[in-house]
Design a protein around this motif. Structure first.
Motif, PDB file in Angstrom:
ATOM      1  N   GLN A 446       0.860  -1.184   0.000  1.00  0.00           N
ATOM      2  CA  GLN A 446       0.000   0.000   0.000  1.00  0.00           C
ATOM      3  C   GLN A 446       0.900   1.238   0.000  1.00  0.00           C
ATOM      4  O   GLN A 446       1.813   1.339   0.840  1.00  0.00           O
ATOM      5  CB  GLN A 446      -0.908   0.009   1.231  1.00  0.00           C
ATOM      6  N   GLN A 448       2.534   4.951   0.447  1.00  0.00           N
ATOM      7  CA  GLN A 448       2.567   6.031   1.429  1.00  0.00           C
ATOM      8  C   GLN A 448       2.965   7.283   0.644  1.00  0.00           C
ATOM      9  O   GLN A 448       3.969   7.271  -0.086  1.00  0.00           O
ATOM     10  CB  GLN A 448       3.563   5.708   2.539  1.00  0.00           C
ATOM     11  N   GLU A 460       3.779   0.227   2.449  1.00  0.00           N
ATOM     12  CA  GLU A 460       3.739  -0.693   3.606  1.00  0.00           C
ATOM     13  C   GLU A 460       3.455  -2.081   3.062  1.00  0.00           C
ATOM     14  O   GLU A 460       2.539  -2.277   2.255  1.00  0.00           O
ATOM     15  CB  GLU A 460       2.648  -0.289   4.603  1.00  0.00           C
ATOM     16  N   LYS A 602       3.118   6.965  13.235  1.00  0.00           N
ATOM     17  CA  LYS A 602       1.998   6.698  12.316  1.00  0.00           C
ATOM     18  C   LYS A 602       0.703   6.871  13.079  1.00  0.00           C
ATOM     19  O   LYS A 602       0.393   6.060  13.969  1.00  0.00           O
ATOM     20  CB  LYS A 602       2.099   5.281  11.754  1.00  0.00           C
ATOM     21  N   GLU A 638      -2.617   7.198   8.829  1.00  0.00           N
ATOM     22  CA  GLU A 638      -3.121   6.045   8.078  1.00  0.00           C
ATOM     23  C   GLU A 638      -4.633   6.132   7.955  1.00  0.00           C
ATOM     24  O   GLU A 638      -5.304   6.726   8.794  1.00  0.00           O
ATOM     25  CB  GLU A 638      -2.844   4.695   8.752  1.00  0.00           C
ATOM     26  N   GLN A 658      -1.449   7.711   4.173  1.00  0.00           N
ATOM     27  CA  GLN A 658      -1.620   6.362   3.606  1.00  0.00           C
ATOM     28  C   GLN A 658      -3.105   6.043   3.703  1.00  0.00           C
ATOM     29  O   GLN A 658      -3.746   6.347   4.715  1.00  0.00           O
ATOM     30  CB  GLN A 658      -0.803   5.360   4.451  1.00  0.00           C
TER      31      GLN A 658
END
Ligand code: C2E
Ligand code: MG
Ligand code: MG
Length: 695
Positions: A446, A448, A460, A602, A638, A658
């Motif tokens: 995925q 970022q 990630e 994060k 995220e 993200q």
């Protein structure tokens, strides 16, 4: 032998029995001794009689002898009718006839009293009145006339006891010479000859022998009593020793040494007994399985001594929560079980669980340190959750596992659904092991994104299981089981290696890869050789450490901050990028954050999902960003799914974002195609050690 001793009732009974035996033996001997005296007397009197009878017989046969006439032996006045009663020898000496009876009487008179014996010759019709019988002899003579052959009896003569034997004398041929005139015929009973022996000397001899033997008895009895005392003492100490040994064995096999509580064996026995009682009385039983949460921490911080202190105190507190009739046992380690008799209803067991939790939550003192603990408890009840100890305990344990999964510091009441879940979990564990061997795992990526420029700065790596039947399975379904079983360690290593190989592959393809962040589980993070493993993989794949990122949750780090600092410093020195994942959901303190060698915080998705409207979430994100700034860290948010969320995050000066807005996790091929295809190769952002060929 010991049982026999017990049956006798101990030393007292033994001594009484021994005394009775000695008395019986003495009594038998006294009786025997009297019989011996009687027997010897009978033999002696018989011998005497035979001797007297032999004289008498000899006299009668020769019919008499002539003796000189003296004062002692004058002519017998009762033989005047015998023609040759008196004779004169040629030398002028006067002789007179001494007939058999006369002779015998003389002998008897001369020997009377000698050798304690007596004899007499008597007749109912005596020629000489000296031969008249006494009353006993008269009676015997009368019995002879009736046909009796002998009379034997003890009688008193002149104050002394005698044994007397009397037999009849019958007329023989020579007797007729003197007695024919009295009308006797051959074979008639003419009188009787008696012999008597004194009993006193025999009795004296018998008594002294008896005394000797009784003394011997006394000695043997005394020695016997002594032996009994000594050996019963030995038996007693032997018994008490074996009793003690038995008790010690019993304690060792039934009770826990540390806390003194019953152990599993004893608890199961008592539970079995309680079930039989509850079945009869139609009552409920509650069984609680308890585990202390994170007890290992106590042992590692304070050593086993500290751990033991806590366990003993827990045992004491548990006992304090129970009624007299309830039972608490230690199964080992930090596991305890409680049996609640007749709780009335299931909720009462839950009430007890709550009470126990409150008791455990009170601080424990180890030296000067106050330690706080929580406990997880599983509850199962008889008869609903099982009718035998094994099933009830198994179900209480299933409920306990459930309580632990629910986040610990909780209790759970067993439900059959839990059993199904437990079975499914077991299957999952098996399948996971096989999946490892069959290489059924795959990584999805995925992106970022830099919040300012919108450029993809990293990815990630998220694990997926390509299940042959179920299709693609997400990590939420298996990571927790992998973590508990320890499978996460080899699986996590595979993930790092797979991510590094992917970078190597992209590099080999000549495209510019982005940094790939892999998730590290708490258990993986505790591996002593983590830094070496990563170093080895980097060397193996030949990529620069700057291409690799690690995401670690707060809880994994805060568990042991000193160790975390050491491990992370090592990794960061190599150039590995470190992020704290799901930040905001744990309990990191500012002081801990300050010393951690990390790059990025994060922000957890739970804060992003309510944007842009939720002011609380905005405040939290603001605070996190401010905190990160002050610590010189970057912030990645995220879970951005919408444009407004993204815009707000940008406004809040979040560094990276993200979320599904940019992409869901996708395969490596898709990621390359969508996000890195065609980009010229260049070093990864803020890489401390530029990768080979990227410089
Ligand atoms: P995580 O590390 O926080 O990963 C982010 C999770 O959020 C991923 O779920 C991702 O798909 C999801 N996500 C990202 N953006 C959005 C969004 O916009 N909306 C929603 N609803 N979700 C979004 P995923 O892949 O299911 O992974 C879940 C968790 O599993 C991860 O949370 C991570 O803790 C764990 N995990 C995944 N892969 C690994 C691994 O290789 N090792 C370990 N130890 N844990 C892993
Ligand atoms: Mg993550
Ligand atoms: Mg996360």
């Amino acid at each position: 032998m010991i049982a026999a001793f017990k049956n006798l009732g101990g030393i007292r009974s033994l001594i009484i029995a021994w005394t009775l035996l000695a008395l019986l033996s003495a009594a038998l001997y006294v009786q025997h001794s009297v019989r011996i005296v009687e027997r010897v007397a009978a033999l002696e009197v018989e011998a005497l009689y035979q001797k007297l009878y032999a004289y008498r017989h000899w006299n009668a046969r020769i019919g008499g002898i002539y003796v000189p006439v003296t004062a002692e032996t004058p002519p017998n006045p009762y033989l005047t009718e015998v023609t040759d009663r008196d004779v004169v020898t040629p030398s002028g000496k006067q002789l007179t006839l001494m007939n058999p009876a006369y002779m015998l009487r003389h002998i008897l008179q001369a020997t009377a009293g000698l050798a304690n014996s007596r004899g007499s010759l008597t007749s109912l019709k005596p020629v000489n009145p000296a031969n008249a019988p006494d009353p006993w002899e008269r009676q015997a003579l009368l019995e002879f006339e009736q046909g009796a052959g002998e009379v034997l009896a003890v009688r008193t003569l002149e104050g002394e006891d005698y044994l007397s034997l009397m037999r009849p004398l019958k007329i023989e041929e020579p007797c007729l010479k003197c007695h024919a005139g009295q009308g006797y015929r051959l074979g008639d009973v003419r009188g009787g000859l008696s012999a008597s022996v004194a009993l006193a000397p025999l009795r004296t001899a018998g008594n002294s022998r008896l005394l000797l033997v009784l003394c011997g008895h006394l000695l043997v009895w005394g020695a016997g009593c002594r032996l009994i005392q000594r050996y019963t003492g030995y038996f007693k100490s032997h018994i008490s020793r074996s009793q003690k040994l038995k008790e010690a064995l019993n304690r060792a096999s039934n009770f826990d040494k540390l806390t003194g509580l019953p152990n599993q064996l004893q608890f199961t026995d008592r539970l079995r007994w309680a079930i039989s009682q509850a079945e009869r009385r139609k009552e409920l039983l509650g069984v609680l399985c308890l585990d202390l949460d994170h007890f290992k921490k106590i042992n590692s911080a304070f050593g086993h001594g500290g751990g033991n202190l806590v366990l003993t105190e827990v045992a004491r507190r548990l006992a304090g929560c129970l009624r007299q009739s309830d039972i608490v046992a230690r199964l080992g380690g930090d596991s305890f079980t409680i049996l609640m008799l007749n709780p009335g209803k299931v909720e009462d067991s839950a009430g007890l669980a709550g009470k126990i939790q409150t008791a455990i939550n009170q601080p424990f003192l180890i030296g000067e340190h106050e330690v706080y603990l929580t406990a997880s408890i599983g509850i199962a009840c008889y008869p609903m959750d099982g009718t035998d100890p094994e099933t009830i305990l198994k179900h209480a344990d299933t409920a306990l596992q459930r309580a632990k999964h629910a986040g610990r510091d909780a209790y759970q009441i067993y439900s059959p659904a839990m059993n199904l879940q437990a079975i499914e979990r077991l299957h999952l564990e098996n399948d996971l092991r096989k999946a490892m061997q069959k290489e059924e795992f795959v990584l999805y990526y995925q992106p970022q994104v830099d919040a300012g420029t919108g450029r993809v700065t990293g990815a990630e790596a998220l694990l997926r299981w390509q299940h042959p039947q179920r299709g693609l399975v997400g990590p939420q379904e298996f990571i927790a089981v992998a973590e508990e079983t320890g499978l996460i360690v080899p699986l996590g290593e595979w993930v790092i290696r797979a991510a590094c190989r992917q970078i190597r592959h992209w590099l080999d393809e000549g495209v510019q890869p982005v940094r790939i962040a892999v998730n590290l589980s708490p258990r993986q993070f505790q591996q002593l050789d983590l830094a070496q493993t990563i170093e080895k993989i980097l060397a193996e794949t030949g990529i620069a450490a700057g291409y690799l990122g690690l995401e670690i949750t707060e809880s994994a780090i805060m568990h042991d901050t000193d160790k975390a600092v050491a491990v992370l410093s090592g990794l960061r020195r190599q150039g590995v990028h470190i992020s704290i994942d799901d930040f905001g959901t744990g309990y990191s303190s500012l002081s801990q954050l300050k010393i951690l060698p990390i790059d990025v915080l994060k922000i957890d998705r739970s804060f992003v999902k309510d944007l842009p409207d939720n002011t609380d979430s905005i405040s939290i994100i603001n605070a996190i960003i401010a905190l990160a700034r002050s610590l010189n860290l970057k912030v990645l948010a995220e879970g951005a799914e919408t444009e407004p969320q993204y815009h707000l995050l940008r406004e809040l000066r979040c560094n990276e974002v993200q979320g599904y807005l940019f992409s869901r996790p996708i395969t490596a091929t898709a990621f390359r195609r969508q996000f890195i295809a065609g980009d010229p190769a260049s070093p990864p952002p803020d890489s401390r050690t530029p990768p080979r060929g990227c410089g």
